[in-house]
Write a protein that holds these residues in place. Structure first.
Motif, PDB file in Angstrom:
ATOM      1  N   ASN B  96      44.359 -10.929  28.503  1.00 38.06           N
ATOM      2  CA  ASN B  96      44.225 -12.183  27.766  1.00 38.06           C
ATOM      3  C   ASN B  96      43.134 -12.996  28.412  1.00 38.06           C
ATOM      4  OD1 ASN B  96      46.597 -11.675  26.115  1.00 38.06           O
ATOM      5  ND2 ASN B  96      47.720 -11.975  28.011  1.00 38.06           N
ATOM      6  N   GLY B  97      42.202 -13.473  27.618  1.00 37.47           N
ATOM      7  CA  GLY B  97      41.104 -14.260  28.169  1.00 37.47           C
ATOM      8  C   GLY B  97      41.538 -15.696  28.435  1.00 37.47           C
ATOM      9  N   PHE B  98      40.548 -16.534  28.722  1.00 39.43           N
ATOM     10  CA  PHE B  98      40.818 -17.958  28.929  1.00 39.43           C
ATOM     11  C   PHE B  98      41.246 -18.580  27.615  1.00 39.43           C
ATOM     12  CE2 PHE B  98      37.636 -17.132  32.305  1.00 39.43           C
ATOM     13  CZ  PHE B  98      38.347 -17.597  33.402  1.00 39.43           C
ATOM     14  N   ASP B  99      42.137 -19.540  27.717  1.00 41.29           N
ATOM     15  CA  ASP B  99      42.537 -20.277  26.536  1.00 41.29           C
ATOM     16  C   ASP B  99      41.548 -21.419  26.371  1.00 41.29           C
ATOM     17  OD1 ASP B  99      44.179 -21.081  24.441  1.00 41.29           O
ATOM     18  OD2 ASP B  99      45.904 -20.331  25.555  1.00 41.29           O
ATOM     19  N   ILE B 100      40.866 -21.467  25.234  1.00 41.44           N
ATOM     20  CA  ILE B 100      39.799 -22.460  25.120  1.00 41.44           C
ATOM     21  C   ILE B 100      40.037 -23.501  24.041  1.00 41.44           C
ATOM     22  CG2 ILE B 100      38.014 -21.047  26.192  1.00 41.44           C
ATOM     23  CD1 ILE B 100      37.077 -20.298  23.383  1.00 41.44           C
ATOM     24  N   GLY B 101      41.281 -23.725  23.681  1.00 39.85           N
ATOM     25  CA  GLY B 101      41.527 -24.879  22.832  1.00 39.85           C
ATOM     26  C   GLY B 101      42.150 -24.571  21.504  1.00 39.85           C
TER      27      GLY B 101
END
Lengths: 308, 279
Positions: B96-101
């Motif tokens: 899972n990548g970064f949560d960006i909004g």
């Protein structure tokens, strides 16, 4: 490919259970969810689950993995959510598959094993694989698998309590593996699987520390294959019960080698870490090997071995 | 069957600093299906180096991905010798990548900490456009911040990047091209501020609504403690020695408030508060 497959009979029978083919997943290297992203699990002869214990086990601290020349060490420590969670969450998923289910059972005490097999009594699973050979837990585990007397005792007691046939998974970390195999056969084991990992160690000379937090770990991968083939060969000549052979199988020809040594089925472990679809690739390669030498069944491969 | 191992073509592979290489791979299949903070597994050809090497995505373009990796062993040594036009085995994006909004996941929005003195639950409001975001990277943790910074700019956030290196910085031009505030530190003092990124942050207080970080564990631990004190959320990308790199072997785990989680498939990005730093 279909035509090709029709010609060969890949079926094998272990303890009265017929698998569509001899390819299974080695315990600890397979996750129905994660492996299922890469290939059709129904293509397997059987799935062998990660070790399941009576209660949740946290496993060892990290690092748990270290690569070695042609192999790897692991010291995961049988992290698992416990039998109740397994039955509630993972088993229903496995039961939807069109393949055989072998549940690997782990324990630190005899009672741990009994709890797990008793809780599996009513569950629709095909076989139990009893892990008496994990090198990564402090007590139990391998302790039961290194003495013929203790291996016999635990086999006898589990056999009394299990509804499904039991396959004892043996450790190579013993002086004479045939003594253990004979002992478990005498107490009613329906089969044996071998080999579990070889106890090993790696030191990082740059950090000057053990590569694994646990210091020692189990060596797997192609580096151990000759040891595994030798042990399958020896055990085949010592017992009559079926053998699931494993240890560094990377190709269909490796699988054929284990079958010639005496294995009825094989498990794919480390190969699936570097090639997630390895079990299916190996199955295809085994079919191609059979085609090349005109073997029509797994038994014909075994009987084709010329052991002068 | 939604994950694959692909054979993709390398379009460039160059040394950008001592022991650091930048590889670009032509792969529309990966480029169009990945997010910042995810990684791919690269598989060495050598038969003695069995395991995949997980490498985070540095740049994501229409049809190409760029990976920046350090030569730290035999596998990465082999990769560094690959040339343009060669093919290599690479997995589809993992983790899972970064949560960006806007895509803030349920998991993160519902996350609450049960210990005393916790930061507020990560809410959607913190990630609304126009926020001051601080990205903190250390060494080989810096590359994944390039793709992240680009994505956050698209969301309309103000970006400050603080990255630290031992002696020689790299990827500076990538951040400069994005026109964001950039602060570089080196342990040796050869370039930028002398000291670690945490030394810099403590010496130059600034306001920030949100933090993202990737780098060595001690850096992440210090930053998580700092963010906790400031009551600001932080997402950290954890690193761990991996086996399969796709969630099957339980080799790479991170101790969290809810027990061990798999870094490769349940991470590598976690909330700072979620990680049990002292386990």
């Amino acid at each position: 490919m279909l035509e090709l497959r029709d010609k060969q009979d890949l079926r094998v029978t272990i303890a009265g259970i017929t698998f569509s083919n001899p390819i299974t997943t080695a315990s600890g290297t397979f996750s129905a969810k994660e492996s299922g992203y890469f290939y059709d699990l129904n293509e397997l002869g059987a799935v062998i689950t990660k070790g399941v214990s009576s209660h949740a086990w946290e496993g060892n601290k990290t690092p748990r993995i270290a690569e070695t020349y042609g192999g790897m060490l692991n010291a995961v420590g049988l992290q698992n959510p416990g039998i109740d969670d397994f039955i509630a969450n993972e088993l229903p998923w496995l039961q939807k598959l069109d393949t055989k289910i072998i549940v690997n059972v782990a324990g630190k005490t005899p009672e741990d094993y009994y709890t797990v097999v008793e809780k599996l009594w009513h569950e629709k699973i095909d076989l139990l694989e009893i892990n008496i050979s994990c090198p990564n837990i402090k007590c139990g585990g391998i302790g039961f698998g290194t003495s013929p007397k203790m291996a016999a005792e635990i086999t006898k007691e589990i056999k009394k309590r299990a509804r499904q046939p039991i396959i004892m998974k043996l450790t190579p970390n013993v002086t004479d593996i045939t003594e253990i195999a004979k002992a478990v056969e005498a107490e009613g084991a329906d089969g044996v699987s071998l080999i579990n990992t070889l106890l090993g160690m790696k030191i990082d000379v740059h950090t000057r520390k053990p590569a694994l937090f646990n210091k020692t770990g189990g060596l797997s991968g192609p580096a151990i294959k000759p040891v595994a083939v030798r042990m399958v060969y020896q055990v085949r000549r010592s017992v009559g019960i079926p053998i699931i052979g494993l240890g560094g199988i990377m190709t269909g020809e490796d699988a054929a080698e284990f079958i010639m040594a005496g294995a009825d089925a094989v498990s794919i472990g480390t190969a699936a870490l570097l090639d997630p679809g390895a079990p299916i690739r190996i199955k295809k390669e085994l079919i191609a090997y059979m085609e090349r030498y005109h073997f029509n069944s797994i038994k014909e491969i075994r009987d084709g071995f010329i052991d002068l | 069957m939604t994950k694959k191992i692909l054979e993709e073509r390398i379009t460039s592979n160059q040394k950008i600093a001592e022991g650091i290489f930048r590889m670009t791979i032509y792969s529309p299949e990966i480029a169009q299906n990945c997010t910042p903070g995810q990684f791919v597994n690269l598989y060495p050809r050598g038969r003695h180096t069995l395991l995949p090497r997980p490498i985070s995505l540095c740049k994501i373009e229409d049809e190409h991905i760029t990976l920046v990796y350090g030569v730290v062993g035999q596998g990465t040594q082999e990769f560094s010798e690959y040339t343009q036009g060669q093919e290599l085995r690479v997995s589809t994006p993992q983790g899972n990548g970064f949560d960006i909004g806007p895509s803030l996941s349920e998991k993160m929005s519902k996350f609450t900490v049960k210990r005393e003195g916790e930061v507020p639950t990560l809410g959607r409001s913190e990630l609304e456009a126009g926020r001051q975001m601080t990205l903190v990277g250390g060494g080989l943790g810096v590359p994944s911040l390039v793709a992240l910074a680009k994505a956050l700019i698209t969301q309309g956030h103000h970006i400050r990047v603080i990255c630290g290196f031992r002696t020689e910085p790299y990827l500076i031009e990538e951040f400069e091209a994005l026109g964001i505030s950039l602060y570089v530190t080196t342990d040796s003092g050869d370039y930028g501020f002398k000291g670690t990124v945490m030394d810099y942050i403590c010496a130059h207080p600034f306001a920030s609504d949100y933090y993202y970080a990737c780098g060595p564990k001690p850096m992440l631990r210090e930053l998580a403690a700092y963010c906790r004190e400031k009551q600001v959320p932080v997402q950290v990308s954890m690193e761990e020695r991996m086996g399969c790199g796709y969630g099957a072997c339980l080799g790479c785990v991170c101790n969290t408030q809810r027990g061990y989680k798999k870094v490769c498939s349940e991470g590598p990005v976690f909330l700072g508060e979620e990680v049990d730093w002292y386990a």
